[in-house]
Design an enzyme around this catalytic site. Structure first.
Site, PDB file in Angstrom:
ATOM      1  N   ASN A 154      43.658  38.889  37.039  1.00  0.00           N
ATOM      2  CA  ASN A 154      43.005  37.642  37.426  1.00  0.00           C
ATOM      3  C   ASN A 154      41.747  37.341  36.624  1.00  0.00           C
ATOM      4  O   ASN A 154      41.331  36.200  36.548  1.00  0.00           O
ATOM      5  CB  ASN A 154      42.697  37.650  38.927  1.00  0.00           C
ATOM      6  CG  ASN A 154      41.926  38.873  39.348  1.00  0.00           C
ATOM      7  OD1 ASN A 154      42.317  40.004  39.027  1.00  0.00           O
ATOM      8  ND2 ASN A 154      40.829  38.676  40.043  1.00  0.00           N
ATOM      9  N   GLN A 182      48.688  35.541  39.811  1.00  0.00           N
ATOM     10  CA  GLN A 182      48.227  34.789  38.640  1.00  0.00           C
ATOM     11  C   GLN A 182      49.367  34.377  37.717  1.00  0.00           C
ATOM     12  O   GLN A 182      49.156  33.605  36.789  1.00  0.00           O
ATOM     13  CB  GLN A 182      47.217  35.628  37.833  1.00  0.00           C
ATOM     14  CG  GLN A 182      45.909  35.877  38.556  1.00  0.00           C
ATOM     15  CD  GLN A 182      45.052  34.623  38.672  1.00  0.00           C
ATOM     16  OE1 GLN A 182      45.191  33.673  37.904  1.00  0.00           O
ATOM     17  NE2 GLN A 182      44.154  34.603  39.646  1.00  0.00           N
ATOM     18  N   HIS A 204      48.124  28.183  46.000  1.00  0.00           N
ATOM     19  CA  HIS A 204      47.059  27.380  45.392  1.00  0.00           C
ATOM     20  C   HIS A 204      46.746  27.762  43.951  1.00  0.00           C
ATOM     21  O   HIS A 204      45.888  27.152  43.319  1.00  0.00           O
ATOM     22  CB  HIS A 204      45.789  27.431  46.251  1.00  0.00           C
ATOM     23  CG  HIS A 204      45.047  28.726  46.193  1.00  0.00           C
ATOM     24  ND1 HIS A 204      43.869  28.865  45.518  1.00  0.00           N
ATOM     25  CD2 HIS A 204      45.328  29.939  46.712  1.00  0.00           C
ATOM     26  CE1 HIS A 204      43.431  30.113  45.639  1.00  0.00           C
ATOM     27  NE2 HIS A 204      44.299  30.778  46.367  1.00  0.00           N
ATOM     28  N   CYS A 327      26.862  38.970  40.359  1.00  0.00           N
ATOM     29  CA  CYS A 327      25.816  38.193  41.015  1.00  0.00           C
ATOM     30  C   CYS A 327      26.410  37.169  41.955  1.00  0.00           C
ATOM     31  O   CYS A 327      25.845  36.869  42.977  1.00  0.00           O
ATOM     32  CB  CYS A 327      24.957  37.503  39.977  1.00  0.00           C
ATOM     33  SG  CYS A 327      23.703  38.594  39.364  1.00  0.00           S
TER      34      CYS A 327
END
Lengths: 395, 142
Positions: A154, A182, A204, A327
């Site tokens: 991915n 994927q 999706h 992050c």
């Protein structure tokens, strides 16, 4: 919004117009419960049956009933792995083989099983992001219950030799599952040709709706249920069917598999032009093999800068991208995928993932190529790490 | 996770960014492994921080907290700068997401590290005045 570029199709895709239109009647008109006896329920049942047939056809499953509808890729992975683990246990097998850079839906499921007494071996994916078949063969033990290897990664989009890996597992009598979230709708998938026992997909990722997915289970594998309750999905997966969801997923997948060779030729050309254009940037690198790679995936590192600040700058310029950088995910660790490739932490922090679909254009690539290099330059100009890298290279 | 408008403003238009060739004190904190390095430069005259600048490698919050910290100490006395807390930096930015709080700690430490360097260059032991510059806890975990 003409300047807006959506380049995060590995995260999710826009619902296709065909899928949206196909779904609409099942919210307000044909809202019946397929389990009901009256006509309205029968209409819903027919829609689910048709969606199952269509999806089975798209992956060349021998029978529509080999396709089970679930809530998405994560549930499909959980079901396949926990189910296979339980099947293994009955024969005293408590060992599972996977790879270091699987999606967390697989890795965290395996960690859960480890806490419950299973043993897990994670294969290396090397610098190119590819599993070595001979290393799988060497890792298989007498008590191996399952091999689960993702079809395409991915983050870096590398495509594994699934057919070969499944053959090795079967040679040793071991079940083989692949997380193809994927890959389905992006590359051609033929479950019979691949020889896989189980395959996960998610609506999706190929312009279908969110909240729906499927698990292909080869006939004869009596996978225990994950979700208990009513008799839906032939008693295998309880819960009232997501009628609109499965209808939309089927419509999107049918559309997606129609023009795979043409689309991929176009996307590959765009991808390679972008990679070549960005590789001109000093101290940049492409993550993962360039050939065995999803046609719409670009993943690069730029030394001396941090991924999140790069994403924010791109967002300010109207480009939506993502980073392997932690992050964004609430932890300070860089991407486990990039670390699995052997990248040092400081370089893995500076990664950028740009992923494209049929809806992207050459103009999008032009825009990224004009916007990105000055951003990298700007962030480097204020980076003490870049200053060190430049000074060290002078020595 | 969303940043406040102030964080985005200081990220997109960082104040006082760049090297200072004639700095009186330079402090550097953080490490590349955990993804944040902040370097602060100060110019001091008569106990007043007359100029300050920074360079930062890190996420959006790292850049924004560096920028805000420089704004908060610029033109102030050393005593004022020593009182700067990460909380003050955060408040001035209208808050930070929980996972980014360590960035404000790093910004506070970077200012103190620059002051520490200033005292050392003056031949004064900085520790009794500035205290120990410790890495933030989250960096320690790595």
């Amino acid at each position: 919004m003409s300047e807006y570029v959506y380049a995060d199709n590995a995260a999710t895709t826009r619902l296709s117009d065909a899928a949206f239109e196909a779904m609409k009647p099942y919210f307000t008109e044909y809202f019946g419960n397929p389990s009901s006896l009256y006509k309205l329920g029968a209409a819903s049942q027919r829609a689910v049956d048709k969606a199952r047939e269509d999806i089975a056809g798209c992956i060349n499953a021998p029978r529509p009933t080999d396709v089970y509808f679930v809530s998405g890729g994560s549930e499909a992975d959980n079901w396949a792995i926990k189910g296979a683990a339980e099947l293994g246990l009955k024969k005293g097998k408590k060992h599972i083989i996977s790879s270091r850079f699987e999606h967390h839906a697989v890795l965290h499921t395996l960690e859960y099983l480890e806490k419950h007494g299973y043993e897990v071996t994670l294969l290396e994916v090397h610098e190119d992001g590819l599993v070595r078949p001979e290393e799988l063969e060497a890792a298989i033990r007498e008590d191996t219950a399952l091999v689960t290897i993702m079809f395409a990664n991915n983050e870096i989009g590398t495509i594994q030799p699934i057919k070969e890996l499944a053959e090795i597992a079967h040679k040793h009598g071991v079940l083989f599952h692949t997380d193809a979230v994927q890959a389905v709708g992006t590359v051609e998938i033929d479950v019979q040709e691949l020889g896989v026992d189980m395959l996960s997909m998610s609506g999706h990722k190929f312009h279908g709706p969110k909240g729906v997915g499927a698990l292909y289970i080869k006939k004869g594998i009596r996978l225990p249920s994950l979700i208990h309750g009513g008799a839906q999905e032939r008693g295998m997966r309880a819960g009232t069917e997501n009628i609109a969801g499965v209808v939309g997923m089927a419509a999107a997948l049918k559309e997606a598999v129609e023009n795979i060779p043409e689309r991929n030729a176009r996307l590959t050309k765009m991808r390679d032009r972008l990679i070549d254009g960005l590789s001109v940037i000093d101290r940049s690198r492409v993550n993962g093999d360039r050939v065995h790679r999803l046609p719409g995936n670009v993943n690069m590192c730029f030394e001396g800068i941090e991924g999140e600040s790069l994403l924010l700058m791109l967002d300010l310029k109207g480009i939506s991208a993502s980073s392997g950088s932690a992050c964004t995910s609430g932890s300070l660790d860089p991407s486990h995928v990039l670390l699995a490739l052997g990248l040092p932490h400081e370089i893995a922090h500076g990664s950028l993932r740009l992923t494209f679909s049929d809806e992207n254009t050459e103009e999008d690539i032009d825009r990224i190529l004009s916007v990105l290099p000055p951003i990298v330059e700007r962030l480097r100009s204020m980076s003490p790490l870049w200053e060190k890298i430049v000074n060290n290279s002078k020595d | 996770m969303a940043y406040s408008e102030k964080v985005m403003d200081h990220f997109a238009n960082p104040r006082n960014v760049g090297e200072m060739p004639d700095a009186d004190g330079i402090g550097e904190v953080g490490n590349s492994k955990c993804g944040d390095i902040m370097k602060m430069y100060i110019k001091v005259k008569d106990n007043i921080i007359t100029d300050v600048s920074f360079k930062t490698f890190g996420c959006g919050a790292a850049i924004a907290t560096s920028s805000m910290a420089t704004e908060l100490v610029k033109g102030r006395s050393i005593d004022d700068a020593l009182q700067l807390t990460n909380k003050a930096v955060m408040e001035a930015l209208d808050g930070l997401p929980p996972v980014k709080v360590h960035c404000s700690v790093l910004a506070e430490q970077a200012i103190k590290a620059a002051l520490s360097d200033y005292y050392t260059k003056q031949g004064i032991d900085p520790e009794p005045i500035v205290g120990k510059i410790s890495e933030c806890e989250e960096c320690h975990l790595h």
